[in-house]
Design a protein around this motif. Structure first.
Motif, PDB file in Angstrom:
ATOM      1  N   THR A  10       0.916  -1.289   0.095  1.00 24.36           N
ATOM      2  CA  THR A  10       0.082  -0.151   0.119  1.00 24.36           C
ATOM      3  C   THR A  10       0.834   1.261  -0.044  1.00 24.36           C
ATOM      4  OG1 THR A  10      -0.269   0.028   2.423  1.00 24.36           O
ATOM      5  CG2 THR A  10      -1.909  -1.056   1.260  1.00 24.36           C
ATOM      6  N   TYR A  89      -9.719  -6.551   9.804  1.00 26.62           N
ATOM      7  CA  TYR A  89      -8.984  -5.126   9.722  1.00 26.62           C
ATOM      8  C   TYR A  89     -10.045  -4.093   9.394  1.00 26.62           C
ATOM      9  CZ  TYR A  89      -4.340  -7.458   9.823  1.00 26.62           C
ATOM     10  OH  TYR A  89      -3.160  -8.106  10.136  1.00 26.62           O
ATOM     11  N   ALA A 172      -8.274  -8.330  -3.070  1.00 22.15           N
ATOM     12  CA  ALA A 172      -7.515  -7.019  -2.963  1.00 22.15           C
ATOM     13  C   ALA A 172      -6.324  -7.408  -4.088  1.00 22.15           C
ATOM     14  CB  ALA A 172      -7.089  -6.767  -1.727  1.00 22.15           C
ATOM     15  N   ARG A 319       5.554  -9.300   9.327  1.00 21.87           N
ATOM     16  CA  ARG A 319       5.284  -9.285   7.939  1.00 21.87           C
ATOM     17  C   ARG A 319       6.225  -8.497   7.064  1.00 21.87           C
ATOM     18  NH1 ARG A 319      -0.078  -7.097   4.797  1.00 21.87           N
ATOM     19  NH2 ARG A 319       0.986  -5.255   5.314  1.00 21.87           N
TER      20      ARG A 319
HETATM   21  N1  TLP Z   1      -4.562  -4.571   3.684  1.00 21.00           N
HETATM   22  C1  TLP Z   1      -3.732  -3.693   4.293  1.00 21.00           C
HETATM   23  C2  TLP Z   1      -3.916  -3.520   5.663  1.00 21.00           C
HETATM   24  O1  TLP Z   1      -5.119  -3.229   5.859  1.00 21.00           O
HETATM   25  C3  TLP Z   1      -3.652  -4.764   6.676  1.00 21.00           C
HETATM   26  C4  TLP Z   1      -2.386  -4.151   4.169  1.00 21.00           C
HETATM   27  O2  TLP Z   1      -1.236  -3.592   4.388  1.00 21.00           O
HETATM   28  O3  TLP Z   1      -2.050  -5.433   3.524  1.00 21.00           O
HETATM   29  N2  TLP Z   1      -8.533  -6.744   1.616  1.00 21.00           N
HETATM   30  C5  TLP Z   1      -6.978  -7.208   1.843  1.00 21.00           C
HETATM   31  C6  TLP Z   1      -6.846  -8.741   1.317  1.00 21.00           C
HETATM   32  C7  TLP Z   1      -6.195  -6.307   2.218  1.00 21.00           C
HETATM   33  O4  TLP Z   1      -4.990  -6.891   2.290  1.00 21.00           O
HETATM   34  C8  TLP Z   1      -6.702  -5.280   2.311  1.00 21.00           C
HETATM   35  C9  TLP Z   1      -5.637  -4.130   2.691  1.00 21.00           C
HETATM   36  C10 TLP Z   1      -7.981  -4.569   2.024  1.00 21.00           C
HETATM   37  C11 TLP Z   1      -8.849  -5.706   1.700  1.00 21.00           C
HETATM   38  C12 TLP Z   1      -8.295  -3.109   2.290  1.00 21.00           C
HETATM   39  O5  TLP Z   1      -7.747  -2.263   1.481  1.00 21.00           O
HETATM   40  P1  TLP Z   1      -7.777  -0.541   1.784  1.00 21.00           P
HETATM   41  O6  TLP Z   1      -6.533  -0.728   2.689  1.00 21.00           O
HETATM   42  O7  TLP Z   1      -7.895   0.176   0.512  1.00 21.00           O
HETATM   43  O8  TLP Z   1      -8.911  -0.414   2.587  1.00 21.00           O
END
Ligand code: TLP
Length: 345
Positions: A10, A89, A172, A319
């Motif tokens: 991200t 999360y 994602a 991680r």
């Molecule tokens: N993941 C982020 C954090 O929120 C943990 C990361 O750094 O990996 N689905 C999956 C599988 C994700 O890994 C994430 C983000 C999301 C949804 C949510 O995406 P955002 O951050 O755009 O809301």
């Protein structure tokens, strides 16, 4: 100082080409349905994923939550994997926003067992909530970027169809899964009724995710997106970067996977660091550093002094995530630094 940032994909910033596309984007008011660049991105995403329609959302979280709200009614139950992003999360959103409860299943390294899914579907009984959705996550974040094989996706989808229950895929990182499986992303998406995927992770767009599904589903989802404040106006500036992400960045993910593998193999040779190489399939490396005597936080503070960033808490799970801005040379530097820190501790 330019940090080697392994906290997440991200953290990637838009490429030069994205910045240029954003600057030049043709824009309009999306709530009025007059956003040419958003429309272009949505059409492109629907086509790529093999679905009828698509909708740009602000984030992966918004995309998942809006999808769950669209598929379900308050008081119902959704089946999820116990460590999935949706329940770990997303701030308890499923309870608060969709008003559903969750049936969380154990998995094997992020991969659900189809028989467990079928068993978890509630029979008709006055006491039980209605099972109204099955959620999958591919790749699976907390399991270390693991990929659910196509056959398992298919089996779960067939069970879902038999029981008339829709499947939502938190994809994602679906392009990482497709890269690992060496298939077109449609081959994965076809075993879900709705898919959320992110433009802003390994694909380097600054903002945004996309939800795809049937025309009816997306039309209904647009109202929930609006309700959650996701009715964006000249969002073409975001979509323009998303178009570059889809055109260019989806094709280069193997490099990130190779770097993750290289990192994992190096880490495994460092005393005190434990990891399961079998789970290193895409761009995430999950480690257990308890053997070093350091917590994640302690390691992260020391690594920062070497110009390297990781997320570390008060436990021993650490991680590492590779992405466009991490080269093999930077992985070598990271391994050197960790080795030194562990030796000196
Ligand atoms: N993941 C982020 C954090 O929120 C943990 C990361 O750094 O990996 N689905 C999956 C599988 C994700 O890994 C994430 C983000 C999301 C949804 C949510 O995406 P955002 O951050 O755009 O809301």
């Amino acid at each position: 100082m330019q940090y080697i940032d392994l906290r997440s994909d991200t953290v990637t910033v838009p490429t030069e080409e994205m910045r240029e596309a954003m600057y030049k984007a043709e824009v309009g008011d999306d709530v009025y349905g007059e956003e040419p660049t958003v429309r272009k991105l949505e059409e492109m995403a629907a086509e790529m994923l093999g679905k009828e329609a698509a909708m740009l959302v602000t984030s992966g979280t918004q995309g998942n939550q809006v999808s769950i709200m669209t598929h379900t009614h308050p008081g119902e139950e959704i089946i999820v994997e116990e460590n999935c992003h949706i329940i770990t999360y997303e701030v308890g959103g499923v309870g608060y926003l969709a008003g559903v409860q969750t049936k969380a299943l154990k998995s094997n390294k992020g991969v659900l067992n189809p028989a467990d899914v079928e068993k978890a579907i509630r029979p008709k009984d006055i006491h039980y909530p209605v099972t109204s959705l099955i959620c999958l996550e591919n790749t699976h974040n907390r399991a270390g970027g693991t990929v659910t094989p196509i056959e398992i996706m298919k089996e779960i989808y067939e069970i879902a169809q038999k029981h008339n229950i829709p499947v939502h895929l938190d994809g994602a990182r679906i392009f990482n899964a497709a890269t690992y499986l060496k298939v077109d992303v449609r081959e994965i998406a076809k075993y879900a009724d709705s898919v959320m995927f992110c433009l802003s992770k390994g694909l380097c767009a600054p903002i945004g995710s996309v939800v795809v599904g049937t025309k009816d589903f997306i039309e209904k989802a647009r109202k929930y997106r609006k309700m959650l404040g996701g009715g964006m106006r000249q969002a073409g500036f975001i979509a323009a970067a998303g178009i570059v992400a889809l055109e260019k960045m989806t094709k280069r993910l193997q490099e990130d996977h190779d770097n993750a593998r290289f990192l994992a193999e190096g880490l495994k040779n460092i005393p005190g660091i434990n990891l399961d190489l079998e789970t290193v399939q895409t761009n995430i490396v999950m480690t257990d550093i308890s053997g070093t005597g350091m917590t994640g936080k302690e390691l992260s503070l020391r690594l920062k002094e070497h110009g390297i960033l990781i997320n570390g808490g008060n436990d021993f799970a650490v991680r590492f995530v590779t992405h466009y801005y991490i080269s093999k040379k930077e992985i070598e530097k990271t391994l050197d630094a960790i080795e030194k820190i562990v030796r000196q501790f």
